[in-house]
Design a protein around this motif. Structure first.
Motif, mmCIF file in Angstrom:
data_model
loop_
_atom_site.group_PDB
_atom_site.id
_atom_site.type_symbol
_atom_site.label_atom_id
_atom_site.label_comp_id
_atom_site.label_asym_id
_atom_site.label_seq_id
_atom_site.Cartn_x
_atom_site.Cartn_y
_atom_site.Cartn_z
ATOM 1 N N GLY A 1 0.824 -1.196 0.000
ATOM 2 C CA GLY A 1 0.000 0.000 0.000
ATOM 3 C C GLY A 1 0.859 1.246 0.000
ATOM 4 N N ASP A 2 2.172 1.058 0.143
ATOM 5 C CA ASP A 2 3.145 2.128 0.024
ATOM 6 C C ASP A 2 2.838 3.315 0.940
ATOM 7 O OD1 ASP A 2 5.455 3.282 -1.074
ATOM 8 O OD2 ASP A 2 4.310 4.371 -2.601
ATOM 9 N N PHE A 3 2.530 3.022 2.228
ATOM 10 C CA PHE A 3 2.265 4.126 3.157
ATOM 11 C C PHE A 3 3.463 4.449 4.046
ATOM 12 C CE2 PHE A 3 0.199 0.260 4.973
ATOM 13 C CZ PHE A 3 0.976 0.077 6.099
ATOM 14 N N GLY A 4 4.501 3.629 3.973
ATOM 15 C CA GLY A 4 5.716 3.922 4.712
ATOM 16 C C GLY A 4 5.474 4.143 6.196
ATOM 17 N N THR A 5 6.066 5.219 6.725
ATOM 18 C CA THR A 5 5.882 5.549 8.142
ATOM 19 C C THR A 5 5.046 6.818 8.282
ATOM 20 O OG1 THR A 5 7.979 6.777 8.173
ATOM 21 C CG2 THR A 5 8.058 4.444 8.790
ATOM 22 N N ALA A 6 4.211 7.071 7.275
ATOM 23 C CA ALA A 6 3.360 8.265 7.294
ATOM 24 C C ALA A 6 2.385 8.214 8.459
ATOM 25 C CB ALA A 6 2.593 8.391 5.988
ATOM 26 N N GLU B 1 -9.821 2.490 4.120
ATOM 27 C CA GLU B 1 -10.686 2.137 2.997
ATOM 28 C C GLU B 1 -10.473 3.033 1.777
ATOM 29 O OE1 GLU B 1 -12.200 -0.596 2.915
ATOM 30 O OE2 GLU B 1 -13.922 -0.768 4.247
ATOM 31 N N GLY B 2 -9.371 3.795 1.766
ATOM 32 C CA GLY B 2 -9.070 4.604 0.604
ATOM 33 C C GLY B 2 -9.742 5.959 0.573
ATOM 34 N N ASP B 3 -10.323 6.370 1.702
ATOM 35 C CA ASP B 3 -11.049 7.640 1.719
ATOM 36 C C ASP B 3 -10.314 8.722 2.503
ATOM 37 O OD1 ASP B 3 -11.355 6.556 4.220
ATOM 38 O OD2 ASP B 3 -13.558 6.612 4.236
ATOM 39 N N ASP B 4 -9.035 8.503 2.805
ATOM 40 C CA ASP B 4 -8.289 9.497 3.585
ATOM 41 C C ASP B 4 -6.879 9.698 3.021
ATOM 42 O OD1 ASP B 4 -7.342 7.013 4.247
ATOM 43 O OD2 ASP B 4 -7.703 7.191 6.399
ATOM 44 N N SER B 5 -6.756 9.648 1.714
ATOM 45 C CA SER B 5 -5.522 9.847 0.943
ATOM 46 C C SER B 5 -4.579 8.647 1.002
ATOM 47 C CB SER B 5 -4.771 11.110 1.384
ATOM 48 O OG SER B 5 -4.054 10.910 2.592
ATOM 49 N N PHE B 6 -4.950 7.599 1.730
ATOM 50 C CA PHE B 6 -4.159 6.374 1.758
ATOM 51 C C PHE B 6 -4.859 5.289 0.940
ATOM 52 C CE2 PHE B 6 -2.988 8.477 5.800
ATOM 53 C CZ PHE B 6 -1.632 8.639 5.551
ATOM 54 N N ALA B 7 -4.119 4.246 0.610
ATOM 55 C CA ALA B 7 -4.661 3.162 -0.208
ATOM 56 C C ALA B 7 -5.777 2.413 0.529
ATOM 57 C CB ALA B 7 -3.542 2.192 -0.577
ATOM 58 N N ASP B 8 -6.639 1.793 -0.251
ATOM 59 C CA ASP B 8 -7.689 0.929 0.282
ATOM 60 C C ASP B 8 -7.051 -0.426 0.582
ATOM 61 O OD1 ASP B 8 -9.917 -0.548 0.891
ATOM 62 O OD2 ASP B 8 -10.858 -0.369 -1.080
ATOM 63 N N LEU B 9 -6.800 -0.699 1.844
ATOM 64 C CA LEU B 9 -6.130 -1.938 2.241
ATOM 65 C C LEU B 9 -7.138 -3.080 2.330
ATOM 66 C CD1 LEU B 9 -3.804 -0.552 5.081
ATOM 67 C CD2 LEU B 9 -3.413 -0.595 2.596
#
Length: 264
Positions: free
Chosen positions: A121-126, A194-202
């Motif tokens: 999901g490529d969210f790193g340590t954000a 769920e993809g609704d807050d600028s992060f991927a839908d996991l």
């Protein structure tokens, strides 16, 4: 005066039975501490199943306080404190107790394991999924490296100092005592993000070759682990500490393990 004797005996017997029953009722009430949240925290999820339940839980648990990645160090020292030694934390996969002060990046240290691998999901340590305490756990640096970003599945060879964990080229199997913990952490992440807050839908799936896709498997194995290893007191206490002190949101699958089957 036989009538009086019989009446006195009956009253005495009733009193004894009531006294015996009282502790049983109290024990039943305290055996399910999370029931206190059903009419408050989880009220909007009541009576729902499937996608409707998942959607309701997403809304509920998305209301949270977010931590910085640096703040996670101190938080884990509280959430994963060894019940038998307040100077130590319990390592997730290894199961060993290690000094809180031994956190870092060197061999022999413990570091911050992302149970939902951050590359999925490529969210790193954000701030957000990269710092969410519900899936961040202390782990030995070397064992953490062995797990890497592998999906979860059964089988493989023993991980050195892994507490009974196994691994192969494309998957990792945690020790038996935390299989359910791992499953419930993964499924929490799938509902929270769920993809609704600028992060991927996991989302979990039934594969072990997900790479950098926002998926982790195997769902069928995770469901089995959740069923076979229900929440224990350590996991429940951890949920309370995160809720009370840090993020102020809960992992619903620790409170209601039956919701795993209801949604998936």
């Amino acid at each position: 005066m036989p009538g009086i004797h019989i009446r006195t005996f009956a009253l005495t017997t009733a009193a004894v039975l009531a006294a015996v029953a009282l502790p049983t009722a109290t024990a039943t009430a305290t055996a399910s501490p999370t029931a206190a949240y059903d009419d408050t925290y989880y009220q909007d999820a009541e009576g729902k199943t499937g996608t409707a339940l998942k959607s309701a839980l997403h809304t509920i648990i998305s209301d949270q306080t977010k931590l910085s990645y640096d703040a996670v160090w101190d938080a884990l020292k509280a959430t994963d404190q060894d019940p038998a030694n307040s100077s130590n934390v319990i390592l997730l996969y290894s199961g060993t107790s290690r000094a809180k002060s031994a956190n870092g990046g060197d061999s022999g240290d413990w570091n911050r394991e992302h149970v939902w691998a951050k590359s999925h999901g490529d969210f790193g340590t954000a701030t957000g999924p990269g710092t969410d305490l519900h899936h961040l756990r202390p782990e030995d640096v070397t064992v953490n490296s062995v797990r890497g970003n592998k999906d979860f599945d059964a089988g493989g060879s023993a991980v050195a100092n892994g507490g009974g964990s196994l691994t192969d080229s494309d998957s990792f199997e945690p020790r038996d005592a935390v299989k359910g913990d791992v499953a419930r952490m993964i499924l929490y992440m799938a509902v929270r993000y769920e993809g609704d807050d600028s992060f991927a839908d996991l989302e979990p799936n039934d594969s072990v070759d997900n790479g950098s896709a926002p998926n982790i498997g195997k769902l069928s194995v995770l469901k089995k682990w959740s069923d076979e290893d229900p929440p224990d007191s350590f996991e429940q206490h951890r949920n309370e500490v995160i809720y009370d002190t840090y993020q102020h949101n809960r992992n619903p699958f620790i409170d209601h393990p039956e919701w795993v089957e209801s949604i998936w």
